[in-house]
Design a protein around this motif. Structure first.
Motif, PDB file in Angstrom:
ATOM      1  N   ARG A  14      54.823  67.616  45.490  1.00 41.69           N
ATOM      2  CA  ARG A  14      55.664  68.516  44.676  1.00 41.69           C
ATOM      3  C   ARG A  14      55.767  68.022  43.243  1.00 41.69           C
ATOM      4  N   GLU A  15      55.941  66.716  43.096  1.00 40.66           N
ATOM      5  CA  GLU A  15      56.033  66.119  41.763  1.00 40.66           C
ATOM      6  C   GLU A  15      54.721  66.309  41.005  1.00 40.66           C
ATOM      7  N   VAL A  16      53.607  66.072  41.676  1.00 44.21           N
ATOM      8  CA  VAL A  16      52.303  66.191  41.026  1.00 44.21           C
ATOM      9  C   VAL A  16      52.032  67.649  40.647  1.00 44.21           C
ATOM     10  N   LYS A  17      52.354  68.593  41.543  1.00 45.47           N
ATOM     11  CA  LYS A  17      52.138  70.009  41.236  1.00 45.47           C
ATOM     12  C   LYS A  17      52.962  70.441  40.022  1.00 45.47           C
ATOM     13  N   THR A  18      54.184  69.946  39.932  1.00 47.68           N
ATOM     14  CA  THR A  18      55.069  70.315  38.830  1.00 47.68           C
ATOM     15  C   THR A  18      54.556  69.801  37.490  1.00 47.68           C
ATOM     16  N   ARG A  19      53.983  68.599  37.499  1.00 47.18           N
ATOM     17  CA  ARG A  19      53.551  67.953  36.247  1.00 47.18           C
ATOM     18  C   ARG A  19      52.068  67.580  36.281  1.00 47.18           C
ATOM     19  N   PHE A  20      51.254  68.443  36.869  1.00 46.51           N
ATOM     20  CA  PHE A  20      49.840  68.135  37.076  1.00 46.51           C
ATOM     21  C   PHE A  20      49.128  67.759  35.776  1.00 46.51           C
ATOM     22  N   SER A  21      49.302  68.554  34.732  1.00 42.98           N
ATOM     23  CA  SER A  21      48.622  68.272  33.457  1.00 42.98           C
ATOM     24  C   SER A  21      48.972  66.889  32.931  1.00 42.98           C
ATOM     25  N   ARG A  22      50.233  66.505  33.064  1.00 40.96           N
ATOM     26  CA  ARG A  22      50.663  65.188  32.595  1.00 40.96           C
ATOM     27  C   ARG A  22      49.980  64.078  33.401  1.00 40.96           C
ATOM     28  N   TYR A  23      49.902  64.260  34.718  1.00 36.13           N
ATOM     29  CA  TYR A  23      49.253  63.244  35.551  1.00 36.13           C
ATOM     30  C   TYR A  23      47.782  63.096  35.175  1.00 36.13           C
ATOM     31  N   VAL A  24      47.090  64.214  34.987  1.00 40.40           N
ATOM     32  CA  VAL A  24      45.677  64.160  34.619  1.00 40.40           C
ATOM     33  C   VAL A  24      45.508  63.488  33.260  1.00 40.40           C
ATOM     34  N   LYS A  25      46.365  63.823  32.308  1.00 35.94           N
ATOM     35  CA  LYS A  25      46.286  63.238  30.964  1.00 35.94           C
ATOM     36  C   LYS A  25      46.504  61.724  31.005  1.00 35.94           C
ATOM     37  N   PRO A  31      40.732  58.598  37.934  1.00 33.65           N
ATOM     38  CA  PRO A  31      40.225  58.808  36.580  1.00 33.65           C
ATOM     39  C   PRO A  31      38.697  58.770  36.554  1.00 33.65           C
ATOM     40  N   VAL A  32      38.113  59.656  35.787  1.00 30.20           N
ATOM     41  CA  VAL A  32      36.659  59.693  35.623  1.00 30.20           C
ATOM     42  C   VAL A  32      36.358  59.334  34.166  1.00 30.20           C
ATOM     43  N   THR A  33      35.547  58.291  34.002  1.00 28.54           N
ATOM     44  CA  THR A  33      35.155  57.858  32.664  1.00 28.54           C
ATOM     45  C   THR A  33      33.641  57.985  32.538  1.00 28.54           C
ATOM     46  N   GLU A  34      33.122  57.605  31.389  1.00 29.61           N
ATOM     47  CA  GLU A  34      31.669  57.665  31.215  1.00 29.61           C
ATOM     48  C   GLU A  34      30.965  56.671  32.131  1.00 29.61           C
ATOM     49  N   LEU A  79      45.906  59.653  33.593  1.00 28.56           N
ATOM     50  CA  LEU A  79      45.029  58.919  34.506  1.00 28.56           C
ATOM     51  C   LEU A  79      44.263  57.771  33.860  1.00 28.56           C
ATOM     52  N   PRO A  80      43.660  57.966  32.669  1.00 24.65           N
ATOM     53  CA  PRO A  80      42.926  56.835  32.085  1.00 24.65           C
ATOM     54  C   PRO A  80      43.797  55.599  31.847  1.00 24.65           C
ATOM     55  N   LYS A  81      45.068  55.805  31.531  1.00 19.97           N
ATOM     56  CA  LYS A  81      45.977  54.677  31.278  1.00 19.97           C
ATOM     57  C   LYS A  81      46.605  54.150  32.563  1.00 19.97           C
ATOM     58  N   SER A  82      47.068  55.063  33.423  1.00 20.45           N
ATOM     59  CA  SER A  82      47.849  54.665  34.594  1.00 20.45           C
ATOM     60  C   SER A  82      46.999  54.338  35.811  1.00 20.45           C
ATOM     61  N   GLY A  83      45.780  54.834  35.856  1.00 24.93           N
ATOM     62  CA  GLY A  83      44.930  54.605  37.022  1.00 24.93           C
ATOM     63  C   GLY A  83      45.152  55.666  38.087  1.00 24.93           C
ATOM     64  N   SER A  84      44.583  55.432  39.250  1.00 22.19           N
ATOM     65  CA  SER A  84      44.596  56.399  40.340  1.00 22.19           C
ATOM     66  C   SER A  84      46.011  56.697  40.833  1.00 22.19           C
ATOM     67  N   VAL A  85      46.150  57.926  41.383  1.00 20.90           N
ATOM     68  CA  VAL A  85      47.428  58.360  41.956  1.00 20.90           C
ATOM     69  C   VAL A  85      47.167  58.820  43.384  1.00 20.90           C
ATOM     70  N   LEU A  86      47.858  58.217  44.340  1.00 28.15           N
ATOM     71  CA  LEU A  86      47.798  58.656  45.726  1.00 28.15           C
ATOM     72  C   LEU A  86      48.864  59.716  45.915  1.00 28.15           C
ATOM     73  N   ILE A  87      48.454  60.881  46.411  1.00 28.40           N
ATOM     74  CA  ILE A  87      49.376  62.001  46.581  1.00 28.40           C
ATOM     75  C   ILE A  87      49.765  62.094  48.050  1.00 28.40           C
ATOM     76  N   THR A  88      51.063  62.221  48.292  1.00 28.38           N
ATOM     77  CA  THR A  88      51.556  62.322  49.659  1.00 28.38           C
ATOM     78  C   THR A  88      52.175  63.689  49.913  1.00 28.38           C
ATOM     79  N   LYS A  89      52.107  64.095  51.163  1.00 28.51           N
ATOM     80  CA  LYS A  89      52.752  65.323  51.620  1.00 28.51           C
ATOM     81  C   LYS A  89      53.514  64.965  52.881  1.00 28.51           C
ATOM     82  N   ASN A  90      54.811  65.203  52.853  1.00 29.38           N
ATOM     83  CA  ASN A  90      55.675  64.803  53.972  1.00 29.38           C
ATOM     84  C   ASN A  90      55.545  63.308  54.278  1.00 29.38           C
ATOM     85  N   GLY A  91      55.380  62.512  53.220  1.00 33.08           N
ATOM     86  CA  GLY A  91      55.310  61.069  53.369  1.00 33.08           C
ATOM     87  C   GLY A  91      53.962  60.516  53.802  1.00 33.08           C
TER      88      GLY A  91
END
Length: 80
Positions: A7-18, A40-43, A20-32
């Protein structure tokens, strides 16, 4: 790796994608429970390696080939 609820990722998806290069990977959970990951995808990212690393059929082929090599004998690289 950060862990976030879907839910958090869906609400702020653009921010998470933006971020990614700084914060690294995000594991998304549903119902825990883990259900997806944002990576993140780089060259330097090899997308084929990324896809194959998650492919169970590919790893079964590798495991079968190793088992067959142990049973029947491996071919020396110099003989190829």
């Amino acid at each position: 790796m950060r862990i976030e609820n879907i839910r958090e990722v869906k609400t702020r998806f653009s921010r998470y994608v933006k971020e990614l290069p700084k914060s690294g990977s995000v594991l998304i959970t549903k119902n825990g429970r883990p259900c997806a990951a944002l990576v993140p995808v780089t060259e330097d990212t090899d997308l084929e390696v990324l896809a194959l690393s998650q492919n169970k059929r590919f790893w079964r082929l590798i495991d079968d080939a190793i088992a067959r090599g142990k049973k029947e004998g491996f071919v020396d690289l110099a003989d190829l």
